[in-house]
Design a protein around this motif. Structure first.
Motif, PDB file in Angstrom:
ATOM      1  N   TYR B 100      19.046  34.921  24.716  1.00 57.40           N
ATOM      2  CA  TYR B 100      19.969  35.571  23.773  1.00 57.40           C
ATOM      3  C   TYR B 100      19.268  35.961  22.462  1.00 57.40           C
ATOM      4  O   TYR B 100      18.166  35.502  22.171  1.00 57.40           O
ATOM      5  CB  TYR B 100      21.181  34.687  23.460  1.00 57.40           C
ATOM      6  N   ASN B 101      19.928  36.812  21.711  1.00 58.51           N
ATOM      7  CA  ASN B 101      19.352  37.212  20.412  1.00 58.51           C
ATOM      8  C   ASN B 101      20.061  36.471  19.285  1.00 58.51           C
ATOM      9  O   ASN B 101      19.425  35.924  18.385  1.00 58.51           O
ATOM     10  CB  ASN B 101      19.496  38.720  20.222  1.00 58.51           C
ATOM     11  N   SER B 102      21.393  36.440  19.365  1.00 62.15           N
ATOM     12  CA  SER B 102      22.154  35.766  18.314  1.00 62.15           C
ATOM     13  C   SER B 102      23.543  35.409  18.822  1.00 62.15           C
ATOM     14  O   SER B 102      23.993  35.922  19.858  1.00 62.15           O
ATOM     15  CB  SER B 102      22.267  36.675  17.082  1.00 62.15           C
ATOM     16  N   PHE B 103      24.204  34.551  18.089  1.00 62.01           N
ATOM     17  CA  PHE B 103      25.549  34.104  18.441  1.00 62.01           C
ATOM     18  C   PHE B 103      26.445  34.142  17.204  1.00 62.01           C
ATOM     19  O   PHE B 103      25.983  33.852  16.101  1.00 62.01           O
ATOM     20  CB  PHE B 103      25.533  32.646  18.915  1.00 62.01           C
ATOM     21  N   SER B 104      27.726  34.412  17.431  1.00 67.00           N
ATOM     22  CA  SER B 104      28.668  34.137  16.355  1.00 67.00           C
ATOM     23  C   SER B 104      28.903  32.620  16.373  1.00 67.00           C
ATOM     24  O   SER B 104      28.938  32.021  17.449  1.00 67.00           O
ATOM     25  CB  SER B 104      29.979  34.901  16.561  1.00 67.00           C
ATOM     26  N   VAL B 105      28.980  32.035  15.196  1.00 66.40           N
ATOM     27  CA  VAL B 105      29.210  30.585  15.115  1.00 66.40           C
ATOM     28  C   VAL B 105      30.209  30.272  14.006  1.00 66.40           C
ATOM     29  O   VAL B 105      30.428  31.068  13.092  1.00 66.40           O
ATOM     30  CB  VAL B 105      27.918  29.778  14.803  1.00 66.40           C
ATOM     31  N   LEU B 106      30.804  29.111  14.124  1.00 66.83           N
ATOM     32  CA  LEU B 106      31.628  28.563  13.053  1.00 66.83           C
ATOM     33  C   LEU B 106      30.889  27.327  12.583  1.00 66.83           C
ATOM     34  O   LEU B 106      30.666  26.385  13.347  1.00 66.83           O
ATOM     35  CB  LEU B 106      33.031  28.237  13.581  1.00 66.83           C
ATOM     36  N   ARG B 107      30.469  27.358  11.340  1.00 76.14           N
ATOM     37  CA  ARG B 107      29.500  26.377  10.872  1.00 76.14           C
ATOM     38  C   ARG B 107      30.026  24.942  10.818  1.00 76.14           C
ATOM     39  O   ARG B 107      29.258  23.992  10.965  1.00 76.14           O
ATOM     40  CB  ARG B 107      28.957  26.814   9.509  1.00 76.14           C
ATOM     41  N   ALA B 108      31.338  24.783  10.598  1.00 79.10           N
ATOM     42  CA  ALA B 108      31.864  23.416  10.564  1.00 79.10           C
ATOM     43  C   ALA B 108      31.646  22.748  11.924  1.00 79.10           C
ATOM     44  O   ALA B 108      31.465  21.533  12.011  1.00 79.10           O
ATOM     45  CB  ALA B 108      33.345  23.423  10.204  1.00 79.10           C
ATOM     46  N   LYS B 109      31.639  23.557  12.977  1.00 78.71           N
ATOM     47  CA  LYS B 109      31.424  23.007  14.322  1.00 78.71           C
ATOM     48  C   LYS B 109      29.933  22.907  14.654  1.00 78.71           C
ATOM     49  O   LYS B 109      29.466  21.900  15.166  1.00 78.71           O
ATOM     50  CB  LYS B 109      32.134  23.883  15.354  1.00 78.71           C
ATOM     51  N   PHE B 110      29.203  23.988  14.370  1.00 76.10           N
ATOM     52  CA  PHE B 110      27.789  23.999  14.739  1.00 76.10           C
ATOM     53  C   PHE B 110      26.988  22.967  13.942  1.00 76.10           C
ATOM     54  O   PHE B 110      26.191  22.213  14.506  1.00 76.10           O
ATOM     55  CB  PHE B 110      27.178  25.393  14.541  1.00 76.10           C
ATOM     56  N   ASP B 111      27.192  22.930  12.644  1.00 80.02           N
ATOM     57  CA  ASP B 111      26.401  22.012  11.812  1.00 80.02           C
ATOM     58  C   ASP B 111      26.704  20.552  12.139  1.00 80.02           C
ATOM     59  O   ASP B 111      25.832  19.690  12.029  1.00 80.02           O
ATOM     60  CB  ASP B 111      26.670  22.284  10.325  1.00 80.02           C
ATOM     61  N   LYS B 112      27.943  20.293  12.537  1.00 76.63           N
ATOM     62  CA  LYS B 112      28.329  18.942  12.936  1.00 76.63           C
ATOM     63  C   LYS B 112      27.524  18.533  14.175  1.00 76.63           C
ATOM     64  O   LYS B 112      26.961  17.441  14.242  1.00 76.63           O
ATOM     65  CB  LYS B 112      29.836  18.919  13.235  1.00 76.63           C
ATOM     66  N   TRP B 113      27.469  19.467  15.122  1.00 70.33           N
ATOM     67  CA  TRP B 113      26.704  19.206  16.352  1.00 70.33           C
ATOM     68  C   TRP B 113      25.208  19.009  16.035  1.00 70.33           C
ATOM     69  O   TRP B 113      24.566  18.087  16.541  1.00 70.33           O
ATOM     70  CB  TRP B 113      26.898  20.391  17.319  1.00 70.33           C
ATOM     71  N   PHE B 114      24.691  19.866  15.174  1.00 71.37           N
ATOM     72  CA  PHE B 114      23.272  19.793  14.803  1.00 71.37           C
ATOM     73  C   PHE B 114      22.975  18.420  14.183  1.00 71.37           C
ATOM     74  O   PHE B 114      21.985  17.759  14.537  1.00 71.37           O
ATOM     75  CB  PHE B 114      22.939  20.929  13.824  1.00 71.37           C
ATOM     76  N   ALA B 115      23.848  17.969  13.309  1.00 78.09           N
ATOM     77  CA  ALA B 115      23.630  16.677  12.651  1.00 78.09           C
ATOM     78  C   ALA B 115      23.695  15.520  13.658  1.00 78.09           C
ATOM     79  O   ALA B 115      23.038  14.492  13.483  1.00 78.09           O
ATOM     80  CB  ALA B 115      24.644  16.477  11.535  1.00 78.09           C
ATOM     81  N   GLU B 116      24.484  15.704  14.715  1.00 82.23           N
ATOM     82  CA  GLU B 116      24.510  14.677  15.772  1.00 82.23           C
ATOM     83  C   GLU B 116      23.152  14.601  16.469  1.00 82.23           C
ATOM     84  O   GLU B 116      22.666  13.520  16.799  1.00 82.23           O
ATOM     85  CB  GLU B 116      25.616  14.992  16.792  1.00 82.23           C
ATOM     86  N   LYS B 117      22.552  15.755  16.690  1.00 81.58           N
ATOM     87  CA  LYS B 117      21.202  15.806  17.290  1.00 81.58           C
ATOM     88  C   LYS B 117      20.191  15.123  16.360  1.00 81.58           C
ATOM     89  O   LYS B 117      19.283  14.432  16.812  1.00 81.58           O
ATOM     90  CB  LYS B 117      20.769  17.261  17.519  1.00 81.58           C
ATOM     91  N   VAL B 118      20.382  15.362  15.083  1.00 80.90           N
ATOM     92  CA  VAL B 118      19.490  14.772  14.079  1.00 80.90           C
ATOM     93  C   VAL B 118      19.636  13.244  14.109  1.00 80.90           C
ATOM     94  O   VAL B 118      18.648  12.515  14.069  1.00 80.90           O
ATOM     95  CB  VAL B 118      19.831  15.337  12.676  1.00 80.90           C
TER      96      VAL B 118
END
Lengths: 95, 432
Positions: B100-118
């Protein structure tokens, strides 16, 4: 949609402590009159209202979306702006 | 110096901070990530489009599990004038396929997931905690003060990723006071619509989305743009402009977005859409000339706090992630030599300047200044483009030659012939 209805969609957990203060109300009252007090129209949540009756800025900090545009727009660096305490303030569901 | 609690404290769990924390933990450093929001992502906002690169570089195959909305398969640019809109669209099949090239995202959801990975990578993630001060000892940053009781923490080095509203950087003098001419304010609404309706209205499949950038008189003469992104079952619609322009024109942002919703090109797309959330955020638009201080004794600055945004291409989160990664790599090297002084962290500058982050910002270094000095010019041209299209496409009694003359006449009337040529040259210089 009017702003109050828009703000109704935002989840905000107000801090019990006030996180925004006007440094010197006299500056808003006198000096900033000519600029029409930018905080009163730039703020996307209309946190700032100028009360003609009291001749001062009323700060409804509970509505704050924490973007910070108010202190950037203030011509007199007259807003003491901090973030609300951890866990309080705006909490977007979508973002 | 007193014993440190951590090798590194990262302040702010957005794309820049989470990337830095993740890379540091993967290199076996003891890291803590402090976030003021109720949860990581709760105060984070963008339009927003997230780019696969560099996300894939940090989290390979992230799109298989991250909460993303739709892959963007089509980009549209709209040039608008009140009731007319001239649209350009580019669609590519590969944009809808891995990686893929890019995605639409909603940051409250994406950043939460990213922080879980962290968190899974071994970082000590502390939400609900506002950093109130950076602590300095003997000229070097050595820790943070927080609003928690006994919440002060020490580390060998700090990474400052507090975003576009950089209170700590301002307080510490790591960035200059924000210039209202170089910061934009953007407001957005999340509008709910059933998934099938979005597919129909935007002519896309189930797993396909579009991104629209809007130029012209929707910003009412201010330097700015509008945007529309399709999410799974919501639409992100927003508009932003330079703060100094809001001030000058006495425009209320929440009224501006409501007027955008009344635009005839927008109305049918958002019909029956229910507002689920309203949001606002600043965007640093200073570009290359607005980049803040990169590092100091015991501290590195990344992402929006540094001003790493390319407004011409709507990029920011990707630049934030690259800077977070480069800062982390700098810290890893510094840790090997146990030298977190200014000179020990100096390679961050080289890394950043060798990367596409600074190269891209440098390419457009004169862009903002140009638009700033020529406020209404772009507006003028966008309006002209839209009305010219109307002229060409309207079938009436005029000959094509007359229409062509009228278009040219309108152009010179609005700007003057010499100025048009000058503008074209200047724009060519900016984009070349």
């Amino acid at each position: 949609m009017n702003l109050d209805d828009l703000l109704f969609t935002v989840s905000v957990k107000p801090d019990e402590e006030v996180h925004i203060k006007i440094k010197d109300q006299a500056v808003c009252r006198d000096k900033c009159k000519e600029q029409d007090r930018p905080c009163t129209f730039v703020c996307p949540a209309r946190v700032y209202l100028f009360s003609e009756e009291e001749q001062k800025i009323i700060v409804c900090y509970e509505r704050c979306l924490e973007d910070g545009a108010c202190y950037v727009a203030c011509p007199y660096d007259n807003i003491d702006w901090r973030f609300p305490r951890g866990g309080s303030g705006v909490s977007y569901k979508f973002g | 110096m007193a014993r440190e609690d951590f090798d590194c404290i990262v302040i702010g769990a957005g794309p820049a901070g989470s990337t830095a924390a993740y890379v540091l933990a993967k290199n076996n450093l003891k890291v803590c990530l402090v976030e003021k929001g109720d949860f990581p992502g709760s105060k984070n906002l963008m339009g927003g489009v997230l780019y696969s690169y560099p996300t894939c570089d940090i989290l390979p195959d992230f799109y298989k599990e991250a909460p993303l909305e739709r892959p963007i398969v089509e980009k549209q640019i709209w040039m608008m004038k009140s009731s007319s809109t001239l649209k350009f669209a580019f669609r590519d099949k590969s944009f809808g396929q891995e990686p893929y090239n890019s995605f639409s995202v909603l940051r409250a959801k994406f950043d939460k997931w990213f922080a879980e990975k962290v968190d899974e990578a071994g970082v000590f993630v502390i939400p609900k905690t506002t950093v109130t001060d950076l602590v300095k000892e003997g000229g070097a940053y050595v820790g943070i003060k927080t609003d928690r009781p006994d919440g002060d923490l020490k580390a060998k080095v700090l990474v400052l990723a507090e975003g576009a509203n950089p209170l700590l950087a301002l307080k510490a003098g790591l960035c200059s006071p924000l210039d209202p001419k170089k910061v934009a304010l953007s407001v957005k609404q999340i509008l709910f619509l059933p998934e099938e309706k979005i597919n129909e209205r935007f002519n896309v499949g189930k797993e396909e989305g579009i991104a629209v950038e809007m130029l012209g008189d929707i910003t009412e003469g201010m330097v700015g743009t509008g945007f529309l992104y399709t999410n799974k079952n919501t639409i992100s619609l927003g508009v932003g402009a330079i703060i100094a322009d809001f001030v000058k024109q006495r425009i209320k942002p929440y009224e501006l977005i409501e007027r955008l919703k009344e635009n005839p090109s927008i109305i049918p797309l958002i019909k029956d859409g229910v507002v689920r959330e309203y949001a606002a955020h600043m965007i640093p638009e200073g570009g290359y000339n607005g980049i803040g201080q990169l590092y100091d004794e015991g501290i590195l600055v990344v992402g929006d706090t540094l001003g790493l945004v390319n407004p011409i291409h709507g990029e920011g989160s990707n630049l934030a992630m690259i800077s977070g990664k480069l800062a982390a790599e700098t810290v890893v090297e510094a840790a090997k030599k146990n030298d977190f002084s200014k000179s020990g962290l100096a390679s961050y500058r080289q890394k950043l300047y060798d990367s596409l982050v600074i190269k891209d910002l440098h390419k457009y270094k004169d862009a903002l200044g140009y638009f700033e000095d020529n406020q209404s010019i772009m507006d003028n041209y966008m309006s002209w483009a839209a009305s010219s299209a109307k002229e060409i496409l309207s079938v009436n009694g005029q000959t094509k030659k007359e229409k062509q003359k009228k278009i040219i006449r309108n152009l010179y009337a609005s700007r003057g012939r010499a100025k048009v040529i000058k503008d074209a040259f200047k724009l060519w210089r900016i984009f070349k």
